[in-house]
Design a protein around this motif. Structure first.
Motif, PDB file in Angstrom:
ATOM      1  N   ALA A  96       0.741  -1.321   0.011  1.00  0.00           N
ATOM      2  CA  ALA A  96      -0.070  -0.091   0.080  1.00  0.00           C
ATOM      3  C   ALA A  96       0.994   1.472   0.164  1.00  0.00           C
ATOM      4  CB  ALA A  96      -0.990   0.030   1.279  1.00  0.00           C
ATOM      5  N   PRO A  97       0.441   2.169  -0.562  1.00  0.00           N
ATOM      6  CA  PRO A  97       1.408   3.473  -0.407  1.00  0.00           C
ATOM      7  C   PRO A  97       1.559   4.069   0.646  1.00  0.00           C
ATOM      8  CG  PRO A  97      -0.776   4.028  -1.462  1.00  0.00           C
ATOM      9  CD  PRO A  97      -0.780   2.534  -1.237  1.00  0.00           C
ATOM     10  N   ALA A  98       2.507   4.952   1.025  1.00  0.00           N
ATOM     11  CA  ALA A  98       2.705   5.625   2.392  1.00  0.00           C
ATOM     12  C   ALA A  98       1.587   6.471   2.452  1.00  0.00           C
ATOM     13  CB  ALA A  98       4.131   6.223   2.300  1.00  0.00           C
ATOM     14  N   GLY A  99       1.087   6.544   3.869  1.00  0.00           N
ATOM     15  CA  GLY A  99      -0.066   7.245   4.185  1.00  0.00           C
ATOM     16  C   GLY A  99      -1.484   6.863   3.607  1.00  0.00           C
ATOM     17  N   TRP A 100      -1.630   5.812   2.939  1.00  0.00           N
ATOM     18  CA  TRP A 100      -3.019   5.594   2.405  1.00  0.00           C
ATOM     19  C   TRP A 100      -4.114   5.519   3.450  1.00  0.00           C
ATOM     20  CZ3 TRP A 100      -5.992   0.667   1.302  1.00  0.00           C
ATOM     21  CH2 TRP A 100      -5.524  -0.086   2.301  1.00  0.00           C
ATOM     22  N   ASP A 101      -3.732   4.898   4.548  1.00  0.00           N
ATOM     23  CA  ASP A 101      -4.840   4.891   5.644  1.00  0.00           C
ATOM     24  C   ASP A 101      -4.758   6.103   6.680  1.00  0.00           C
ATOM     25  OD1 ASP A 101      -2.363   4.030   6.672  1.00  0.00           O
ATOM     26  OD2 ASP A 101      -2.875   2.285   7.595  1.00  0.00           O
ATOM     27  N   THR A 102      -4.053   6.875   6.426  1.00  0.00           N
ATOM     28  CA  THR A 102      -3.952   8.135   7.362  1.00  0.00           C
ATOM     29  C   THR A 102      -5.261   8.616   7.444  1.00  0.00           C
ATOM     30  OG1 THR A 102      -1.788   8.725   6.574  1.00  0.00           O
ATOM     31  CG2 THR A 102      -2.948  10.370   7.706  1.00  0.00           C
ATOM     32  N   GLY A 103      -5.532   8.908   9.012  1.00  0.00           N
ATOM     33  CA  GLY A 103      -6.713   9.223   9.474  1.00  0.00           C
ATOM     34  C   GLY A 103      -7.917   8.302   9.623  1.00  0.00           C
ATOM     35  N   THR A 104      -7.749   7.128   9.330  1.00  0.00           N
ATOM     36  CA  THR A 104      -8.512   6.136   9.259  1.00  0.00           C
ATOM     37  C   THR A 104      -8.714   5.521  10.832  1.00  0.00           C
ATOM     38  OG1 THR A 104      -8.170   5.227   7.126  1.00  0.00           O
ATOM     39  CG2 THR A 104      -9.357   3.563   8.562  1.00  0.00           C
ATOM     40  N   ARG A 113     -13.108  -1.472   5.272  1.00  0.00           N
ATOM     41  CA  ARG A 113     -12.924  -1.588   3.934  1.00  0.00           C
ATOM     42  C   ARG A 113     -11.468  -1.772   3.535  1.00  0.00           C
ATOM     43  NH1 ARG A 113     -16.723   2.893   3.773  1.00  0.00           N
ATOM     44  NH2 ARG A 113     -14.898   4.322   3.622  1.00  0.00           N
ATOM     45  N   LEU A 114     -10.471  -0.973   4.164  1.00  0.00           N
ATOM     46  CA  LEU A 114      -9.146  -1.119   3.911  1.00  0.00           C
ATOM     47  C   LEU A 114      -8.571  -2.576   4.364  1.00  0.00           C
ATOM     48  CD1 LEU A 114      -7.724   2.365   5.047  1.00  0.00           C
ATOM     49  CD2 LEU A 114      -8.827   1.594   2.786  1.00  0.00           C
ATOM     50  N   SER A 115      -9.236  -3.099   5.545  1.00  0.00           N
ATOM     51  CA  SER A 115      -8.752  -4.503   5.888  1.00  0.00           C
ATOM     52  C   SER A 115      -9.064  -5.530   4.822  1.00  0.00           C
ATOM     53  CB  SER A 115      -9.175  -4.682   6.984  1.00  0.00           C
ATOM     54  OG  SER A 115      -8.807  -6.099   7.598  1.00  0.00           O
ATOM     55  N   SER A 116     -10.233  -5.287   4.111  1.00  0.00           N
ATOM     56  CA  SER A 116     -10.668  -6.186   3.492  1.00  0.00           C
ATOM     57  C   SER A 116      -9.972  -6.257   1.955  1.00  0.00           C
ATOM     58  CB  SER A 116     -12.119  -6.256   3.036  1.00  0.00           C
ATOM     59  OG  SER A 116     -12.461  -4.885   2.369  1.00  0.00           O
TER      60      SER A 116
END
Length: 282
Positions: A96-104, A113-116
């Motif tokens: 995954a790109p750096a920071g793609w889940d920032t603020g999640t 959603r991201l975990s799936s």
């Protein structure tokens, strides 16, 4: 992201692939198409049959995946299929790109959603129809510093005395002072105000760590060594390439010197170390 599925602009849906047949996937790259490392590889590959996908771009690159088959969108915007008879080649750069889940927020709908997506990638990374340059399980093991050192010791390579310990006085007694601490986990983070920080390797004493929580985010502690030359060695199968950096006049953690990032030079005088690196990679 370098992926341009031929779909109606108002829906963003991927094209409907043929029910059967069609072109096979030849190459999978797990990473961002805009990543310079991925870009260097893409420059040598045809768009037809090449799929670039990560957790961020999964919805646009994946059309269908089942235990028996899979259909993806290649860089030419065409549907391609995992073939049951021809093995695709693959390289894992970054899931995954750096920071793609920032603020999640953990436990939130967005986090689910991201975990799936990561679970879909995990299944793809273990698909026997894809021959990975380095498999995901070996890759994760190799990126764990403790596993690295254990493997190096088993291979008979020299390893600095290393501990994870809650007692600074013990570390000082075993390693001498000053000793080195370095992050075991990510070497960077974003604080609550959105500022980015890099956690550099540094030399400390027991007094410097007095009262610190050394287990909240476990760090590696090592004996301080004086480097003459820093080496960066890349191994691919039975081949290795070395770049070197003169350690004089650069900090303990050379990354703190901006000029050092562009001062590594290719070198052919480290053949013995390259063989050790290949042995360690195995």
């Amino acid at each position: 992201m370098g992926l341009q599925p031929k779909a109606p602009a108002d829906t963003g849906a991927a094209p409907t692939p043929r029910a059967s047949g069609g072109n096979p996937v030849s190459t999978f790259l797990i990473g961002e198409a805009t990543d310079p490392h991925v870009g260097a590889v893409l420059a040598r590959l045809p768009k037809q049959g090449t799929v670039v996908v990560d957790a961020d771009t999964l919805p646009s690159a994946l059309y269908r995946l089942s235990p028996a088959e899979g259909t993806f969108i290649d860089l030419a915007g065409e549907p391609v299929h995992l073939s049951p008879t021809a093995t695709a080649r693959g390289w894992i750069r970054r899931l995954a790109p750096a920071g793609w889940d920032t603020g999640t927020v953990l436990g939130s709908r967005a986090a689910a959603r991201l975990s799936s997506r990561m679970l879909v990638l995990a299944a793809l990374l273990r698909d026997a129809r894809i021959s990975w340059l380095c498999g995901v399980d070996a890759l994760f093991a190799a990126e764990n510093k403790l596993v690295q050192y254990r493997a190096a010791q088993t291979a008979g390579l020299r390893v600095p005395d290393t501990f994870i310990c809650t007692d600074p006085e013990f570390l000082a007694a075993e390693l001498g002072e000053p000793f080195v601490i370095k992050p075991l986990g990510p070497g960077n983070f974003t604080d609550d105000d959105g500022n980015d920080h890099v956690v550099h390797t540094r030399a400390v004493t027991a007094q410097d760590l007095a009262g610190a929580d050394l287990q909240g985010a476990p760090f590696l502690a090592q004996k301080l060594l004086t480097a003459r030359t820093h080496l960066r060695i890349v191994t691919v199968g039975e081949h290795a390439w070395t770049a070197e950096l003169d350690a004089e006049h650069v900090p303990l953690d050379w990354r703190q010197a901006a000029r050092a990032h562009h001062s590594f030079e290719t070198s052919s005088r480290w053949t013995g170390v390259e063989q050790d690196a290949i042995h360690l990679a195995k």
